[in-house]
Structures are given as structure tokens and as C-alpha cells.
Motif scaffolding. Sequence first.
Motif, PDB file in Angstrom:
ATOM      1  N   ILE A  37      39.021 -29.367  23.264  1.00 53.01           N
ATOM      2  CA  ILE A  37      38.079 -29.963  22.321  1.00 53.01           C
ATOM      3  C   ILE A  37      38.256 -29.430  20.898  1.00 53.01           C
ATOM      4  O   ILE A  37      38.069 -30.176  19.920  1.00 53.01           O
ATOM      5  CB  ILE A  37      36.613 -29.770  22.805  1.00 53.01           C
ATOM      6  CG1 ILE A  37      35.654 -30.553  21.904  1.00 53.01           C
ATOM      7  CG2 ILE A  37      36.250 -28.300  22.871  1.00 53.01           C
ATOM      8  CD1 ILE A  37      35.940 -32.039  21.826  1.00 53.01           C
ATOM      9  N   TYR A  41      38.670 -32.023  17.924  1.00 50.83           N
ATOM     10  CA  TYR A  41      37.687 -32.000  16.843  1.00 50.83           C
ATOM     11  C   TYR A  41      38.371 -31.777  15.499  1.00 50.83           C
ATOM     12  O   TYR A  41      38.109 -32.491  14.522  1.00 50.83           O
ATOM     13  CB  TYR A  41      36.649 -30.907  17.116  1.00 50.83           C
ATOM     14  CG  TYR A  41      35.475 -30.898  16.169  1.00 50.83           C
ATOM     15  CD1 TYR A  41      34.314 -31.603  16.466  1.00 50.83           C
ATOM     16  CD2 TYR A  41      35.519 -30.176  14.977  1.00 50.83           C
ATOM     17  CE1 TYR A  41      33.226 -31.584  15.602  1.00 50.83           C
ATOM     18  CE2 TYR A  41      34.444 -30.160  14.108  1.00 50.83           C
ATOM     19  CZ  TYR A  41      33.292 -30.865  14.429  1.00 50.83           C
ATOM     20  OH  TYR A  41      32.227 -30.852  13.560  1.00 50.83           O
ATOM     21  N   ASP A  88      31.158 -31.574  24.507  1.00 51.95           N
ATOM     22  CA  ASP A  88      31.090 -32.049  23.127  1.00 51.95           C
ATOM     23  C   ASP A  88      30.218 -33.293  23.064  1.00 51.95           C
ATOM     24  O   ASP A  88      30.287 -34.162  23.946  1.00 51.95           O
ATOM     25  CB  ASP A  88      32.484 -32.374  22.597  1.00 51.95           C
ATOM     26  CG  ASP A  88      32.481 -32.620  21.095  1.00 51.95           C
ATOM     27  OD1 ASP A  88      32.362 -31.634  20.339  1.00 51.95           O
ATOM     28  OD2 ASP A  88      32.565 -33.783  20.679  1.00 51.95           O
ATOM     29  N   ARG A 212      33.536 -35.363  15.139  1.00 50.46           N
ATOM     30  CA  ARG A 212      34.930 -35.604  14.776  1.00 50.46           C
ATOM     31  C   ARG A 212      35.783 -36.018  15.972  1.00 50.46           C
ATOM     32  O   ARG A 212      36.840 -36.647  15.792  1.00 50.46           O
ATOM     33  CB  ARG A 212      35.514 -34.373  14.095  1.00 50.46           C
ATOM     34  CG  ARG A 212      34.920 -34.142  12.708  1.00 50.46           C
ATOM     35  CD  ARG A 212      35.542 -32.944  12.022  1.00 50.46           C
ATOM     36  NE  ARG A 212      36.996 -33.030  11.908  1.00 50.46           N
ATOM     37  CZ  ARG A 212      37.644 -33.771  11.007  1.00 50.46           C
ATOM     38  NH1 ARG A 212      36.967 -34.510  10.134  1.00 50.46           N
ATOM     39  NH2 ARG A 212      38.958 -33.771  10.969  1.00 50.46           N
ATOM     40  N   ALA A 213      35.371 -35.674  17.177  1.00 51.99           N
ATOM     41  CA  ALA A 213      36.107 -36.096  18.368  1.00 51.99           C
ATOM     42  C   ALA A 213      35.548 -37.402  18.913  1.00 51.99           C
ATOM     43  O   ALA A 213      35.618 -37.677  20.114  1.00 51.99           O
ATOM     44  CB  ALA A 213      36.065 -35.008  19.434  1.00 51.99           C
ATOM     45  N   SER A 354      32.084 -22.445  19.981  1.00 51.54           N
ATOM     46  CA  SER A 354      31.503 -23.793  20.011  1.00 51.54           C
ATOM     47  C   SER A 354      30.225 -24.005  19.206  1.00 51.54           C
ATOM     48  O   SER A 354      29.937 -25.152  18.843  1.00 51.54           O
ATOM     49  CB  SER A 354      31.218 -24.193  21.468  1.00 51.54           C
ATOM     50  OG  SER A 354      30.224 -23.340  22.042  1.00 51.54           O
ATOM     51  N   ARG A 357      30.320 -26.186  15.910  1.00 50.83           N
ATOM     52  CA  ARG A 357      30.749 -27.552  16.254  1.00 50.83           C
ATOM     53  C   ARG A 357      29.589 -28.320  16.880  1.00 50.83           C
ATOM     54  O   ARG A 357      29.332 -29.476  16.518  1.00 50.83           O
ATOM     55  CB  ARG A 357      31.946 -27.495  17.211  1.00 50.83           C
ATOM     56  CG  ARG A 357      32.354 -28.858  17.764  1.00 50.83           C
ATOM     57  CD  ARG A 357      33.662 -28.785  18.532  1.00 50.83           C
ATOM     58  NE  ARG A 357      33.670 -27.771  19.568  1.00 50.83           N
ATOM     59  CZ  ARG A 357      33.123 -27.915  20.785  1.00 50.83           C
ATOM     60  NH1 ARG A 357      32.499 -29.055  21.102  1.00 50.83           N
ATOM     61  NH2 ARG A 357      33.190 -26.945  21.670  1.00 50.83           N
ATOM     62  N   ASN A 361      27.702 -31.577  15.290  1.00 50.79           N
ATOM     63  CA  ASN A 361      27.558 -32.813  16.061  1.00 50.79           C
ATOM     64  C   ASN A 361      26.101 -33.240  16.173  1.00 50.79           C
ATOM     65  O   ASN A 361      25.767 -34.432  16.083  1.00 50.79           O
ATOM     66  CB  ASN A 361      28.138 -32.631  17.466  1.00 50.79           C
ATOM     67  CG  ASN A 361      29.651 -32.680  17.492  1.00 50.79           C
ATOM     68  OD1 ASN A 361      30.287 -33.246  16.606  1.00 50.79           O
ATOM     69  ND2 ASN A 361      30.241 -32.085  18.519  1.00 50.79           N
TER      70      ASN A 361
END
Length: 390
Positions: A37, A41, A88, A212-213, A354, A357, A361
Amino acid sequence: MTDTADLIGIDSLLSDEEKSLRADVRSFVDTAIKPNIAEWYENAVFPLEIVPEMAKLGLLGMHLQGYGCPGRTAVDYGLAALELEAGDSGLRTFVSVQGSLAMSAISKHGSEDQKNEWLAKMAAGEAIGCFGLTEPTAGSDPGSMQTFARRDGSGPDADWILNGTKRWIGLASVAKVAIIWAMTDDGVRGFVVPTDTNGFKATVIDRKLSMRASIQCEIELTDLRLPASAMLPNAKGLRGPFECLNEARYGIIWGAMGAARDSYLTALEYSQQRLQFGKPLAGYQLTQEKLVNMALEINKGTLLALQIGRLKDAGQLQPHQVSVGKLNNCREAIQICRDARAMLGGNGITLDYSPLRHANNLESVRTYEGTDEVHTLILGNHITGTPAFR
């Protein structure tokens, strides 16, 4: 081994089947998502290659019945959403857009022909769907949408011509089918639009600091012609898309707690290993207070999600209860992720960990399917009996 994220025995409220499903999804996240991930990302990549694996796990249209759909319970779907978002938010969002929005629109409001044409392919991951409601100037107020569908001629078999723009539409550039909501002379109606139809153009929105993912797009509809049979026959007015949005909001209630749990466990492990002034960070009172506060909110939020899921499975869930869950759990999750990031110090701003991130998100998750302000006003209306939207 003690589960430090479950302080009050929430597992005792789950059936063996529910725990088995959760274990399967958690294993998938641990092996297929978490090792990759950070790269996805950083490079803004949505991994299409894992869609068939998600389909094999029964994650697409998970809670829908018939037409090749898995037919699992609302709690099953919630547990899966929690585990996916521990990986994610973007990957959980894919499952939500596919199942809770696009597939739900066809399942709830579509004709038999529409259901037979699309649902089994979408459940198998052979066709990706998207849901076109939001517009550049119509987010929280979809009733002000400018996209318009007009009849080209008279009579029930006349074609529809669609013109307009949709924005922040997940998966549109890779979708084979789009559910497009448009104003008509008869109010808001929904349409099933194959994305290879002339006049359909999806452009990826890049340069994002969040999700972003995942893929978000702007859709341009230019004299797009559809047969009369493309309309969703059982959706009239904003109630049609709102019923789908409530399905997506339900998944968020669970998913946000997955991001929070992963951030908490990351901060806990780090604090036990990181030495400062001769002992682990976990040995300091301020650190323990932060960890305790995180764990308390995760336990409360997970209990809230489970209660809402049980109500949904019993057919007793009310719309305002979805707002309770979405507002509370997003608000608490984003604070947990930010606090976890702070506990990691400078290391916390890297993609080796994480929490930041997840926090980035959750800025998107907190915004879509109803902002904090919208859900506050929904609950204020429920409590006081007085709408305050205008």
C-alpha cells in the motif's frame, strides 16, 4: 494472545461465521494490501489486479441478494469493511462504490433486464461500476444538479439525451458501467450508462493529497444518447440516490474504525520499541493516556457499528442512525490517526508507518457521503423536529 484493541470482549458478540469471515478478509489485507500500500499510495496507483481476488472473497455486492451476488449479512459486510480500511480507505472505497453504490442502484431500482445484464458480472469483478451524483457545484445539495436528461421525441420509447458534468466520481475511468443521476422534466432520475457510449468522457483527478490509492474522476456528458430502457424504473426523485448513499455510509461507519485500529496498533507497537530517556515510550504516563483514549473510542465506535449493523439486519435501521455512526466514527477515527502520527514523531510523516496515510484518507471519507455538517443537521432535525438546512 491479548487483543489490546478489544477491551470489552466485543468478539463475544460475533458468531463463529462472522469471525471466520473477518479472519479471511484480515488475512487478505495482511498479504495482498499492507505489503504494497505504501508504494500504491506514493505512486497514486489503484491496483486493478486485486479486484478478482476481492470477488473470490465475495466482497463485491457482498450484502445483495440474488443475481450472482454473495447475499451476506449487513454485519458481515461491516466487518469486511473494517478490515479493508485497516489496509487503506481507498481499497475499502472501491468495494463501497462497486457494491453499495453502483450495484445497489441496479439491485434496488433497476429492471430485470438491467439486473441480469450487470449484477453477476459486477459481483465477479468482470465489470467495474461507478456512481455519478456529485457535480462541481452540487455536492451536499444534489437537488441543485445541473446535469439534465431530455427526451428526444415523444412517447415512452423515445431516447434520452444527457448533458452535464459530474465530479469526484470514484472509478469512472476504469468502469464499464456508470449510474448517472440527472434532472428531468419529471424530477431526478437515474440511468444505467455503458461507459463506451458516445458522449461519455472520464478524466482522472490527480495531484491529490488524500485517497491516492484510489481513482476519482470528472465525467463529462455531451449529447449522450440512451434508449428508454436505460432509465432505472424504480427510482424517482432524490430518494433513489439517497438510498444508495445510506448503504455506502453504513460501510464507512465500520471502515473508519479499521483505519483507527490500525493506527492505534501501529502507535502501540512503536511506543513499546522506541526508547527515550532510557525506557520505552510506552512506559510514560502521557503515552499511556493517549493509547487508552484511542482504545476507548475504538471500542465505543465498534460497538456503535455493530449495533447499527444488527438493526440493519433486522430491518429496523432508521436513516438518522446512519448519521449517528458516520458522524461519530469518522470524527473519532481521524483524531485517533492524528494522535497516533504524533506519537511516532518525525518517523510518522513517512510512508513506513500508516497513521498519517490513514488520517489523510479520512479527510476524504469525512467529506464524502455527507460532511460532518450535513450529518449534524440531519441529527439536529431529528432531535428538534426543525430542519435547518436553509
